[in-house]
Design a protein around this motif. Structure first.
Motif, short mmCIF file in Angstrom:
data_model
loop_
_atom_site.label_atom_id
_atom_site.label_comp_id
_atom_site.label_asym_id
_atom_site.label_seq_id
_atom_site.Cartn_x
_atom_site.Cartn_y
_atom_site.Cartn_z
N PHE A 95 9.56 0.97 -10.35
CA PHE A 95 8.93 0.98 -9.10
C PHE A 95 9.79 0.21 -8.19
O PHE A 95 9.41 0.58 -6.90
N PRO A 96 10.36 -1.02 -8.46
CA PRO A 96 10.89 -1.50 -7.38
C PRO A 96 12.02 -0.62 -6.50
O PRO A 96 12.39 -1.07 -5.37
N LEU A 97 12.67 0.43 -7.20
CA LEU A 97 13.45 1.34 -6.60
C LEU A 97 12.69 1.92 -5.09
O LEU A 97 13.46 2.38 -4.27
N LEU A 98 11.31 1.84 -5.26
CA LEU A 98 10.67 2.62 -4.05
C LEU A 98 10.47 1.39 -2.71
O LEU A 98 10.01 1.88 -1.76
N LEU A 99 10.66 0.18 -3.14
CA LEU A 99 10.27 -0.92 -2.03
C LEU A 99 11.21 -0.71 -0.96
O LEU A 99 10.59 -0.67 0.21
N PRO A 100 12.28 -0.41 -0.82
CA PRO A 100 13.07 -0.27 0.59
C PRO A 100 12.65 1.00 1.09
O PRO A 100 12.48 0.97 2.31
N LEU A 101 12.11 2.24 0.57
CA LEU A 101 11.59 3.27 1.22
C LEU A 101 10.13 2.89 1.63
O LEU A 101 9.80 3.39 2.84
N ALA A 102 9.56 2.13 0.97
CA ALA A 102 8.01 1.92 1.46
C ALA A 102 8.15 0.75 2.59
O ALA A 102 7.48 1.15 3.82
N ALA A 103 9.39 -0.11 2.67
CA ALA A 103 9.27 -1.08 3.97
C ALA A 103 9.78 0.00 5.06
O ALA A 103 9.37 -0.43 6.18
N LEU A 104 10.48 0.91 4.67
CA LEU A 104 11.02 1.86 5.98
C LEU A 104 9.98 2.46 6.52
O LEU A 104 9.73 2.76 7.65
N LEU A 105 8.91 3.05 5.76
CA LEU A 105 7.86 4.11 6.03
C LEU A 105 6.88 3.07 6.95
O LEU A 105 6.28 3.71 7.86
N VAL A 124 0.93 -1.14 0.10
CA VAL A 124 -0.08 0.19 -0.01
C VAL A 124 0.93 1.22 0.01
O VAL A 124 0.63 2.06 -0.70
N VAL A 125 1.81 1.18 0.91
CA VAL A 125 2.62 2.46 0.96
C VAL A 125 3.76 2.51 -0.45
O VAL A 125 3.68 3.72 -1.02
N LEU A 126 4.00 1.57 -0.93
CA LEU A 126 4.61 1.59 -2.21
C LEU A 126 3.89 2.13 -3.37
O LEU A 126 4.30 2.80 -3.99
N VAL A 127 2.59 1.92 -3.40
CA VAL A 127 1.72 2.35 -4.29
C VAL A 127 1.43 4.01 -4.09
O VAL A 127 1.43 4.89 -4.98
#
Length: 396
Positions: free
Chosen positions: A352-362, A150-153
């Motif tokens: 979009f996979p670039l945003l996965l680490p940031l999404a996991a952090l948030l 959800v955060v990734l999106v």
């Protein structure tokens, strides 16, 4: 005496393969609903910001979303077919640079709905945006908690260049096809892989990144099979790997035949001022921007630095090899060619996979803090997009 427990009628599939497929689709849609609503809400915030700002300066958001830049080229192809060129800035600009799937879909929409071709482009783009959000969520849910998806999106919908997701452009369509191809690769649905990768190759030049992901994923499956591990039939995997590049190759070959040259498509790109130079022209452009327009130049430098940090984070996160291959090729194709440098952040958007680490952090933050940061990002995205298009910084 034991009592046999049965699932409630509403939660179990009805008899028949078709009913079972419909039930599975419904279940997947319900699970993805929070991600889809989040995507729609973030994009709505960006569009409201754009609408308010443009109303204040007596401008029309519709003109920028559906009637400018690449949107006009796609609409013309949909209405008249290929063959149009324009000459400006000392260059010829043939419409053969644009891949055919979006105009084909625009033409299909106008065949069933009483709307203009430009508005058909918006229908396709906005619908594909939801499909992309669902696909990204599905990919993230394979290895993370659903909240990460959800955060990734939300992050993807709030990128500085996310206003393009609301335009009659190919970014949402391509990202939807890419995300679902990656999901199909990771879940060993190789017939679906072949169809989706073929379609992605007909959407934009970055289709080669989807092919790379399919080949890397297929090679991993074949190696697993040689090692005695559980794997799908070899012929199915080889078939998907063979069919994946045919959409991209088919269009490039068609352009070559039409131009009467084996390098026809690449000649077209040169006529537009594009061409691979190892990134030298892009580095020079960023240096010039820092000198001439420091604010925008520093933003570009920040994006470039963030890209490198996120690439390293993706590797450290141990993302599946198909995702890493896809992301790397998107980054390379976006940054090592010349021309239209203001479009580079947009060309990176499908990664979009670039945003996965940031999404996991948030998702590790308190929910209120995550919601506040994403809301601020959505407002900032709308403001940046409006500033960009009104400031005529160049084609997005």
């Amino acid at each position: 005496m034991a009592v046999e427990r049965t699932a409630p009628a509403a939660s179990r599939p009805a008899a028949g393969a078709g009913a079972g497929a419909a039930w599975r689709f419904g279940t997947a849609l319900r699970e993805a609903t929070p991600a889809l609503l989040t995507y729609a809400a973030v994009r709505a915030i960006g569009l409201v910001v754009m609408g308010v700002w443009m109303a204040a300066v007596d401008e029309s958001p519709h003109r920028f979303l559906a009637e400018r830049w690449d949107s006009r080229w796609y609409a013309r192809i949909a209405e008249e077919g290929y063959g149009y060129s324009s000459y400006s800035s000392g260059r010829d600009h043939p419409d053969l640079a644009f891949f055919p799937l979006l105009p084909a879909l625009e033409r299909a929409v106008t065949a069933v709905l009483p709307i203009s071709t430009n508005n058909a482009g918006l229908v396709v783009g906005w619908t594909a945006g939801l499909a992309a959000a669902w696909g990204m969520y599905a990919v993230a849910a394979l290895s993370h908690r659903r909240a990460v998806g959800v955060v990734l999106v939300a992050l993807w919908a709030a990128l500085p260049t996310a206003y393009v997701q609301s335009m009659a452009y190919t970014e949402t369509l391509f990202t939807a096809l890419a995300a679902w191809t990656l999901h199909a690769v990771l879940t060993d649905r190789w017939r679906l892989v072949a169809v989706l990768a073929f379609a992605a190759g007909l959407t934009r030049p970055a289709g080669v990144a989807v092919v790379a992901a399919v080949w890397v994923g297929g090679a991993a499956v074949l190696l697993r099979r040689r090692g005695g591990g559980d794997a799908p039939p070899r012929g199915r995997v080889w078939g998907a790997m063979a069919l994946a590049p045919l959409g991209w190759l088919g269009y490039v070959a068609w352009v070559s035949v039409r131009r009467g040259s084996p390098t026809g498509y690449f000649d077209v790109q040169k006529e537009w001022g594009n061409g691979f130079d190892g990134g030298r022209a892009f580095v020079g452009f960023m240096a010039d921007m820092v000198r001439v327009d420091p604010l925008h130049g520093l933003l570009l430098l920040t994006v470039a630095a963030a890209l490198l940090v996120l690439l390293v984070a993706c590797v450290r996160q141990r993302q599946p090899l198909p995702l890493l291959a896809y992301t790397a090729v998107i980054a390379v194709t976006a940054l090592v060619s010349g021309g239209y440098f203001t479009s580079r952040p947009r060309l990176l958007m499908p990664a979009f996979p670039l945003l996965l680490p940031l999404a996991a952090l948030l998702t590790r933050l308190p929910r209120a803090a995550t919601a506040g940061l994403l809301t601020a990002a959505a407002v900032g995205s709308g403001a940046y997009g409006t500033w960009f298009v009104l400031g005529q910084m160049g084609p997005p």
